[in-house]
Design an enzyme around this catalytic site. Sequence first.
Site, PDB file in Angstrom:
ATOM      1  N   LYS A 171    -119.365 -40.532  -3.340  1.00 59.51           N
ATOM      2  CA  LYS A 171    -119.170 -39.428  -4.278  1.00 59.51           C
ATOM      3  C   LYS A 171    -120.354 -38.450  -4.271  1.00 59.51           C
ATOM      4  CE  LYS A 171    -115.541 -41.495  -6.931  1.00 59.51           C
ATOM      5  NZ  LYS A 171    -115.461 -42.818  -6.268  1.00 59.51           N
TER       6      LYS A 171
HETATM    7  C1  PLP Z   1    -114.287 -43.399  -5.837  1.00 58.33           C
HETATM    8  C2  PLP Z   1    -114.369 -44.455  -4.798  1.00 58.33           C
HETATM    9  C3  PLP Z   1    -113.275 -44.764  -3.954  1.00 58.33           C
HETATM   10  C4  PLP Z   1    -111.917 -44.108  -4.108  1.00 58.33           C
HETATM   11  O1  PLP Z   1    -111.910 -42.750  -3.712  1.00 58.33           O
HETATM   12  P1  PLP Z   1    -110.726 -41.756  -4.170  1.00 58.33           P
HETATM   13  O2  PLP Z   1    -111.171 -40.412  -3.784  1.00 58.33           O
HETATM   14  O3  PLP Z   1    -110.614 -41.922  -5.671  1.00 58.33           O
HETATM   15  O4  PLP Z   1    -109.478 -42.192  -3.488  1.00 58.33           O
HETATM   16  C5  PLP Z   1    -113.451 -45.715  -2.970  1.00 58.33           C
HETATM   17  N1  PLP Z   1    -114.638 -46.371  -2.817  1.00 58.33           N
HETATM   18  C6  PLP Z   1    -115.712 -46.105  -3.603  1.00 58.33           C
HETATM   19  C7  PLP Z   1    -116.968 -46.869  -3.397  1.00 58.33           C
HETATM   20  C8  PLP Z   1    -115.619 -45.138  -4.615  1.00 58.33           C
HETATM   21  O5  PLP Z   1    -116.688 -44.879  -5.402  1.00 58.33           O
END
Ligand code: PLP
Length: 473
Positions: free
Chosen positions: A111
């Site tokens: 993120k």
């Molecule tokens: C947020 C997250 C996901 C999922 O991603 P999306 O964009 O919500 O599909 C997968 N793995 C980790 C470690 C995350 O923080």
Amino acid sequence: MQYISTRGGGEPKTYSEALLEGLAIDGGLLVPEQLPTVSAERLESWRALNYPELATEVLGLFATDIPRDDLAALCAAAYAPSVFAEPVPLTPIGDGLTLVGLSEGPTLAFKDMAMQFLGQALEYALERTGGVLNIVGATSGDTGSAAEHALRGKDRISVFMLSPQGRMSAFQRAQMYSLQDANVHNIAVDGVFDDCQNLVKDLAGDIAFKTAQHLGAVNSINLARITAQVVYYFWAWLRATDAVPAAQRPGFAVSFAVPSGNFGNILSGFFARGMGLPIRRLVLAANENNVLDEFFRTGVYRPRTSAQTLATSSPSMDISKASNLERFIYDLVGRDPQRVRAAWTLLADTGSFDFTADLARFADEFGIVSGTSTHDDRVATIRAVHERSGRIIDPHTADGVKVAAEYVEDGVPMLVLETAKPEKFGETITEALDIALPLSADLQALLAAPQRVVEIGNDEAALRAIIEADALH
Ligand SMILES: *Cc1c(COP(=O)(O)O)cnc(C)c1O
């Protein structure tokens, strides 16, 4: 480039306007009026660029209202060596699989890739309008820390982040609560994540309060986050084809496997494919909360309630209502807002909608296939990858690797997006490998640092009082 709602309402927006929007005014999601396209020659001309330069090219196709030099400065700051020591390394792990490292940022999860850009772009937009913004959000871990680390120390933005008291890992708490910046406000609510989320929703629904306090959000439907994530699909394709003879590069197909929850990350890959990047398959990996796998296998979308959502060892994928799916459905129904509205009306009335008749198109036309991974799969996969490559992967990435293996094809590199570092989820690593993961000196210092958090009950009045006292005006 203008941005319109999947449900057809409201006026078209510029990228800078879309930056600050959550849902469109009619409850839909903003999408580009038309995806920009990138020719094979243009793609090849980007091969020598570093990550911030490539980000400037790709985001420049979306953020057409931001002058090019300004955009280059925003990308240089977001992806500086002090933020990402090495942006997006590719690492082969055997069996035809390659990891794409998206977790090199300050909070050790993917993120950061989008949030760091969003932080820069928001501050830039607010400087131009003379405005301020108070971000209010709820987090169960990764999103909140990525937002706080991207927005800390900004002059025109403050963050109020709600988290459920006693329900995050020691690591996640330390990443958020150790921040001492005056514009970061951690609020631990006596309740679960859903209680935090509901408090935020109630505040956002009070338009008078929202306007008076300049409230905003940076959640996973934010269009700037989606577009920033498009960049690393281009980057990964370029790096995966560096060793391919030049004559064979145009159209050279690769596949991506994506650990998924809210359908944000994989949607960015879907955009990249629509822009002309040669992607054969987008492999959606779900954990036990496999509503999306069900949809891509059967054509039936039936979200689950929070009570039906399991707490798993890949917690950032414990999502049973994928907020970005609407942007895929919009393309599936030929970008017809009336059919999107009809699907969501049916969903509200009956709890599901059904695209069984279009099932063959999911893979053939859009390239999306899917699979599910369980706790036992994660543990076995972490072990197998460690044995054959020496590399330790986190549980979310393990879900990706497990499902990717079901779709490996001869001559098509399978690129698995690494969405977090294993240090964040040490318990599962210990279960799989029977070792305690050593922590770097930086991470040990983080865990020992003093923490700053205000505790409140599950109480909207208490939250309002904190915001009224501390919000920027
Ligand atoms: C947020 C997250 C996901 C999922 O991603 P999306 O964009 O919500 O599909 C997968 N793995 C980790 C470690 C995350 O923080």
